[in-house]
Design a protein around this motif. Structure first.
Motif, PDB file in Angstrom:
ATOM      1  N   GLU A 164      59.193  79.252 -17.045  1.00 40.29           N
ATOM      2  CA  GLU A 164      58.979  80.296 -18.040  1.00 40.29           C
ATOM      3  C   GLU A 164      57.739  81.125 -17.732  1.00 40.29           C
ATOM      4  O   GLU A 164      56.729  80.610 -17.240  1.00 40.29           O
ATOM      5  CB  GLU A 164      58.846  79.649 -19.429  1.00 40.29           C
ATOM      6  CG  GLU A 164      58.848  80.626 -20.586  1.00 40.29           C
ATOM      7  CD  GLU A 164      58.878  79.879 -21.914  1.00 40.29           C
ATOM      8  OE1 GLU A 164      59.981  79.705 -22.477  1.00 40.29           O
ATOM      9  OE2 GLU A 164      57.803  79.461 -22.385  1.00 40.29           O
ATOM     10  N   LEU A 165      57.841  82.411 -18.056  1.00 38.82           N
ATOM     11  CA  LEU A 165      56.731  83.345 -17.890  1.00 38.82           C
ATOM     12  C   LEU A 165      56.611  84.159 -19.172  1.00 38.82           C
ATOM     13  O   LEU A 165      57.614  84.621 -19.718  1.00 38.82           O
ATOM     14  CB  LEU A 165      56.979  84.272 -16.704  1.00 38.82           C
ATOM     15  CG  LEU A 165      55.905  85.323 -16.397  1.00 38.82           C
ATOM     16  CD1 LEU A 165      54.621  84.651 -15.906  1.00 38.82           C
ATOM     17  CD2 LEU A 165      56.411  86.320 -15.360  1.00 38.82           C
ATOM     18  N   ALA A 166      55.376  84.317 -19.654  1.00 38.16           N
ATOM     19  CA  ALA A 166      55.118  85.126 -20.842  1.00 38.16           C
ATOM     20  C   ALA A 166      54.161  86.253 -20.480  1.00 38.16           C
ATOM     21  O   ALA A 166      53.159  86.037 -19.799  1.00 38.16           O
ATOM     22  CB  ALA A 166      54.523  84.282 -21.958  1.00 38.16           C
ATOM     23  N   VAL A 247      49.207  83.353  -9.739  1.00 36.75           N
ATOM     24  CA  VAL A 247      49.891  83.452 -11.031  1.00 36.75           C
ATOM     25  C   VAL A 247      50.031  84.914 -11.440  1.00 36.75           C
ATOM     26  O   VAL A 247      51.085  85.336 -11.936  1.00 36.75           O
ATOM     27  CB  VAL A 247      49.131  82.650 -12.108  1.00 36.75           C
ATOM     28  CG1 VAL A 247      49.837  82.755 -13.459  1.00 36.75           C
ATOM     29  CG2 VAL A 247      49.004  81.185 -11.701  1.00 36.75           C
ATOM     30  N   GLU A 248      48.986  85.690 -11.238  1.00 39.75           N
ATOM     31  CA  GLU A 248      49.037  87.107 -11.602  1.00 39.75           C
ATOM     32  C   GLU A 248      50.065  87.861 -10.764  1.00 39.75           C
ATOM     33  O   GLU A 248      50.756  88.762 -11.268  1.00 39.75           O
ATOM     34  CB  GLU A 248      47.648  87.720 -11.441  1.00 39.75           C
ATOM     35  CG  GLU A 248      46.643  87.169 -12.464  1.00 39.75           C
ATOM     36  CD  GLU A 248      45.217  87.616 -12.189  1.00 39.75           C
ATOM     37  OE1 GLU A 248      44.953  88.068 -11.045  1.00 39.75           O
ATOM     38  OE2 GLU A 248      44.377  87.514 -13.104  1.00 39.75           O
ATOM     39  N   LYS A 249      50.203  87.477  -9.499  1.00 38.92           N
ATOM     40  CA  LYS A 249      51.211  88.091  -8.634  1.00 38.92           C
ATOM     41  C   LYS A 249      52.617  87.751  -9.127  1.00 38.92           C
ATOM     42  O   LYS A 249      53.513  88.611  -9.138  1.00 38.92           O
ATOM     43  CB  LYS A 249      51.020  87.615  -7.197  1.00 38.92           C
ATOM     44  CG  LYS A 249      52.020  88.206  -6.210  1.00 38.92           C
ATOM     45  CD  LYS A 249      51.777  87.672  -4.802  1.00 38.92           C
ATOM     46  CE  LYS A 249      52.805  88.217  -3.818  1.00 38.92           C
ATOM     47  NZ  LYS A 249      52.584  87.672  -2.442  1.00 38.92           N
ATOM     48  N   GLY A 253      55.752  90.273 -10.891  1.00 43.95           N
ATOM     49  CA  GLY A 253      57.157  90.293 -10.491  1.00 43.95           C
ATOM     50  C   GLY A 253      58.098  90.480 -11.666  1.00 43.95           C
ATOM     51  O   GLY A 253      59.268  90.821 -11.481  1.00 43.95           O
ATOM     52  N   GLY A 254      57.596  90.229 -12.866  1.00 36.25           N
ATOM     53  CA  GLY A 254      58.401  90.474 -14.058  1.00 36.25           C
ATOM     54  C   GLY A 254      59.138  89.257 -14.592  1.00 36.25           C
ATOM     55  O   GLY A 254      59.118  88.179 -13.996  1.00 36.25           O
ATOM     56  N   VAL A 265      59.059  87.082 -23.075  1.00 30.80           N
ATOM     57  CA  VAL A 265      59.155  85.696 -22.595  1.00 30.80           C
ATOM     58  C   VAL A 265      60.518  85.470 -21.948  1.00 30.80           C
ATOM     59  O   VAL A 265      61.554  85.821 -22.511  1.00 30.80           O
ATOM     60  CB  VAL A 265      58.945  84.682 -23.738  1.00 30.80           C
ATOM     61  CG1 VAL A 265      59.143  83.252 -23.243  1.00 30.80           C
ATOM     62  CG2 VAL A 265      57.561  84.841 -24.336  1.00 30.80           C
ATOM     63  N   GLY A 266      60.521  84.879 -20.769  1.00 30.91           N
ATOM     64  CA  GLY A 266      61.759  84.563 -20.056  1.00 30.91           C
ATOM     65  C   GLY A 266      61.427  83.819 -18.779  1.00 30.91           C
ATOM     66  O   GLY A 266      60.288  83.385 -18.588  1.00 30.91           O
ATOM     67  N   SER A 267      62.378  83.664 -17.914  1.00 34.87           N
ATOM     68  CA  SER A 267      62.108  83.001 -16.640  1.00 34.87           C
ATOM     69  C   SER A 267      61.499  84.003 -15.667  1.00 34.87           C
ATOM     70  O   SER A 267      61.845  85.193 -15.696  1.00 34.87           O
ATOM     71  CB  SER A 267      63.401  82.412 -16.066  1.00 34.87           C
ATOM     72  OG  SER A 267      64.366  83.434 -15.885  1.00 34.87           O
ATOM     73  N   PRO A 268      60.585  83.572 -14.804  1.00 40.24           N
ATOM     74  CA  PRO A 268      59.971  84.513 -13.852  1.00 40.24           C
ATOM     75  C   PRO A 268      60.982  84.984 -12.816  1.00 40.24           C
ATOM     76  O   PRO A 268      61.765  84.188 -12.295  1.00 40.24           O
ATOM     77  CB  PRO A 268      58.846  83.676 -13.224  1.00 40.24           C
ATOM     78  CG  PRO A 268      59.270  82.267 -13.394  1.00 40.24           C
ATOM     79  CD  PRO A 268      60.031  82.210 -14.683  1.00 40.24           C
TER      80      PRO A 268
END
Length: 282
Positions: A164-166, A247-249, A253-254, A265-268
């Motif tokens: 997950e990425l927020a 992590v910032e990179k 990527g979205g 919020v979703g999967s990277p």
């Protein structure tokens, strides 16, 4: 003079009268018992009826009718199938790791209840996108540090994806890792209580325990960007010293759109897999 036959008749009559008296006494007792039982049943019925009315008109909703709150924009997204149970609070100097069963749990045993903690911990989180180095804080989060070290020694994190990425517009910015089975509620087969909890102004580069309130496990967050705000207290147990740019990179990527109601919020989109986690203690 009374004849023998008359005497027998008299005795028979007296016996019959005694029997009739005994039957009358028995009937009175039966009637009295029935009256008492009827009164008791009536009282119970009144009480039961009154309680039924209370259930219908009381303001407090029943547990089954209480809606499960949806995750807000500031919380790590979680989709548990049942109401989670909070972990028990430990005594000073102890860590209570409570066993947790379920298909989404990967059981690896339980960490020691009374851990012998080192003075310092350095974690090298080797991922498919690069290595993230962080220091763990055994003073403010001893049980979280002990658990993370235990899972690393068990190779529990190896070959697991960060799921997950927020990012904006969410108030918390993080990469979520540590799902041992790939599900949102995945864990190591145990839970433990929160420590050193805070919710606002969590600095970028913090290691934060993920999951429901007061239910630490294997999943953790790496915050990035500006300070993050969560809608509930979270445990901060470490700080990134090198590799936050990785992590910032990944964040640049979205996010892949998901069914999560939390905006941002979703999967990277950039796949991230933990290859190994090594802990150096001094």
């Amino acid at each position: 003079m009374v004849s023998r036959r008359q005497r027998q008749r008299q005795l028979a009559r007296e016996k019959w009268e005694r029997q009739q008296q005994a039957r009358a006494v028995h009937r009175r007792k039966v009637r009295q018992r029935a009256i008492v039982i009827g009164a008791v049943v009536g009282v119970i019925a009144v009480i039961a009826g009154g309680y039924g009315v209370y259930l219908l008109v009381r303001d407090e909703p029943s547990e089954a009718a209480t809606p499960t709150p949806s995750p807000s924009v500031s919380a790590p997204s979680v989709a548990p199938s049942t109401t989670p149970v909070a972990a028990p609070q430990p005594k000073a100097g102890e860590c209570l790791y409570q066993a947790e069963a379920g298909a989404d749990q990967k059981e690896v045993g339980l960490p020691p209840t009374k851990p012998t903690l080192a003075a310092s911990y350095v974690a090298s989180i080797v991922t498919s996108q690069g290595t993230i180095t962080a220091t763990l804080d055994p003073k403010v989060a001893p049980c979280s540090t002990n658990s993370f070290d235990f899972l690393a020694t068990k190779n529990a994190f190896d070959k697991t994806a960060c799921t997950e990425l927020a990012s904006a517009p969410a108030k918390a910015s993080y990469l979520r890792c540590g799902s041992l089975t790939g599900t949102p509620t995945s864990g190591p087969g145990y839970i433990f209580a929160g420590e050193n909890e805070k919710s606002a102004s969590v600095p970028a580069g913090s290691l934060v325990m993920a999951g429901d309130a007061n239910r630490g496990g294997s999943q953790f967050l790496v915050t990035y960007g500006k300070a993050s705000t969560f809608d509930r207290p979270v445990t901060v147990f470490g700080k990134v010293t090198k590799g936050l740019d990785i992590v910032e990179k990944i964040a640049k990527g979205g996010v892949t759109p998901s069914t999560s109601p939390v905006a941002g919020v979703g999967s990277p989109k950039t796949a991230v897999v933990i290859q190994d986690v090594k802990i150096t203690k001094k």
